[in-house]
Structure formats: C-alpha cells, structure tokens
Write a protein that holds these residues in place. Structure first.
Motif, short mmCIF file in Angstrom:
data_model
loop_
_atom_site.label_atom_id
_atom_site.label_comp_id
_atom_site.label_asym_id
_atom_site.label_seq_id
_atom_site.Cartn_x
_atom_site.Cartn_y
_atom_site.Cartn_z
N ALA A 53 0.64 -0.93 -0.12
CA ALA A 53 -0.12 0.07 0.32
C ALA A 53 1.16 0.95 0.24
CB ALA A 53 -1.40 -0.24 1.66
N ASP A 83 -4.10 -6.82 -5.21
CA ASP A 83 -5.63 -6.79 -6.20
C ASP A 83 -5.73 -5.96 -5.89
OD1 ASP A 83 -6.11 -7.15 -2.89
OD2 ASP A 83 -6.62 -8.55 -2.62
N GLN A 84 -6.94 -5.66 -6.16
CA GLN A 84 -7.73 -4.06 -6.22
C GLN A 84 -7.64 -3.37 -5.24
OE1 GLN A 84 -11.64 -4.64 -7.67
NE2 GLN A 84 -12.26 -4.78 -5.26
N ASN A 85 -7.90 -4.48 -4.09
CA ASN A 85 -7.16 -3.26 -2.66
C ASN A 85 -5.69 -3.82 -2.20
OD1 ASN A 85 -10.15 -3.62 -1.72
ND2 ASN A 85 -10.59 -5.69 -1.63
N LYS A 86 -4.96 -3.86 -2.81
CA LYS A 86 -3.66 -3.75 -2.87
C LYS A 86 -2.81 -4.61 -1.54
CE LYS A 86 -2.80 1.30 -3.90
NZ LYS A 86 -1.66 2.11 -4.22
N GLN A 87 -3.64 -6.35 -1.94
CA GLN A 87 -3.76 -6.69 -0.60
C GLN A 87 -2.21 -7.40 -1.61
OE1 GLN A 87 -4.00 -7.54 2.06
NE2 GLN A 87 -4.92 -5.32 2.23
N VAL A 93 -4.80 -11.57 3.90
CA VAL A 93 -5.47 -12.12 3.16
C VAL A 93 -5.64 -13.58 1.90
CG1 VAL A 93 -7.07 -11.34 1.06
CG2 VAL A 93 -6.34 -9.75 2.69
N THR A 148 -9.49 -10.03 -4.13
CA THR A 148 -10.30 -9.16 -5.17
C THR A 148 -10.15 -9.07 -5.82
OG1 THR A 148 -11.19 -8.90 -2.68
CG2 THR A 148 -11.79 -7.53 -4.30
#
Length: 193
Positions: free
Chosen positions: A28, A64-68, A83, A87
């Motif tokens: 992130a 992913d789109q959630n910066k995981q 995670v 996602t």
C-alpha cells in the motif's frame, strides 16, 4: 449506558483489527515509503518479512484491487499477508532499480539470522559491498553472536567496510587495519586498486 461503553470499546479496538502486516503495508506504500520500509527492515530483521522479501527479490509480487499482496508463480497464488484470496484483478507490483538494491540488502540482513551457516556467509559477503550505515548495530550484534569462523570473518569485513566512514579516527584506523590484513580476494582487490 452499558451499550455505549461497549460501542466505545469496539471503536478503540478497531485499529487492532485493521492493522496490516508488513507485506500489506509495503504493497500500500508509495515508492519512497517502500524504500524507507526496506531500509528500516534491513536494520532490524524479522522472520515474518522473509516470504515478502524473497517474493520481492524474485519479482513475483502481485496486488489485488485492495492492494493486498500475493506471490504469483504460474497460476499459483501464495498470500503474503492475512488475506487468503484476492479481490478483483491482479497487477504486478512495480520494482525499480533502487528498490531492487534495497530488497537485496534487506534480504541479506534477514538471512544473517538464519540457522544455515552457508546462507549467513553469503549474506555477510553481500553486505561487505552493499551494507548501509544503519546496519552497524545489527552487524555488531551478529558479529558478537556468530559461532562459525568463516561467517564471523565475513561479518567483520562487512562491519569494517562500514566503519571506514565513522567519525572516530581510531574506529576508522582499526577498520583499515582489518581490511588490510584480510585474505579475502575481493577485499585485497579493493585495497590494491
């Protein structure tokens, strides 16, 4: 009143539930924040970061789109944080040359605490050329604890290389003497250059 106290207590605990691990923090972060994290990690190894550092070195990290963050090897995804499933779409985490150098340095620092003497030796040899002044306390600590004579000698050279820039003349003099007495071919080549 009791319901209000419970709600307030839950609000206080929210940051604990939302806290990300080192991999999610790294994913992130901005490029400059990532560089800062790597420099901090290189000075204070933590085995929890090893999977991330190894994936960064291999350049297999995707987010992913959630910066995981995940490590992608072929069609297999390995979670690098809490995670388990991504996602949305995945995209490769960009690495520039500065980050690659910092990843190598941080990974070497983390490998200094390995139980494998050969891995510690390679890490100490790498830090002879790429060590950073922030790592002086770590190298001193690892040198004092090291039992393997080859790793001990490599750590001493890594420490001496960093001590060449010390503000104390006596520290610099000891470093020069140690480097001058070294039988390491790379150190001799540098001293004779």
């Amino acid at each position: 009143m009791n319901l209000c106290c419970c709600f307030f207590s839950l609000l206080l605990l929210l940051p604990l539930f939302a806290s990300a691990g080192p991999a999610a923090d790294f994913a992130a972060a901005s490029r400059s924040q990532q560089a800062t994290l790597l420099q901090q990690w290189a000075a204070a190894p933590d085995s929890q970061r090893l999977p991330l550092l190894e994936a960064l070195k291999a350049e297999t990290v995707v987010i992913d789109q959630n910066k995981q963050p995940f490590s992608q090897q072929g069609s297999t995804l390995q979670p690098l944080d809490a995670v388990a499933q991504p996602t949305g779409n995945l995209k490769k985490l960009f690495m520039n040359n500065r980050l690659r150098v910092l990843v190598n340095n941080a990974l070497a620092a983390h490998q200094l605490v390995s139980s494998d003497a050969a891995l510690r030796l390679r890490a100490a040899q790498q830090l002879q050329n790429e060590g950073d002044a922030d790592q002086l306390p770590l190298l001193e600590q690892r040198l004092a604890a090291e039992q393997d004579s080859r790793v001990h000698a490599a750590l001493a050279l890594a420490l001496a290389n960093l001590q060449l820039a010390d503000g104390e003349p006596m520290v610099r003099l000891r470093a020069v003497k140690l480097l001058g007495e070294s039988s390491d071919p790379n150190t001799q080549a540098t001293c004779n250059a």
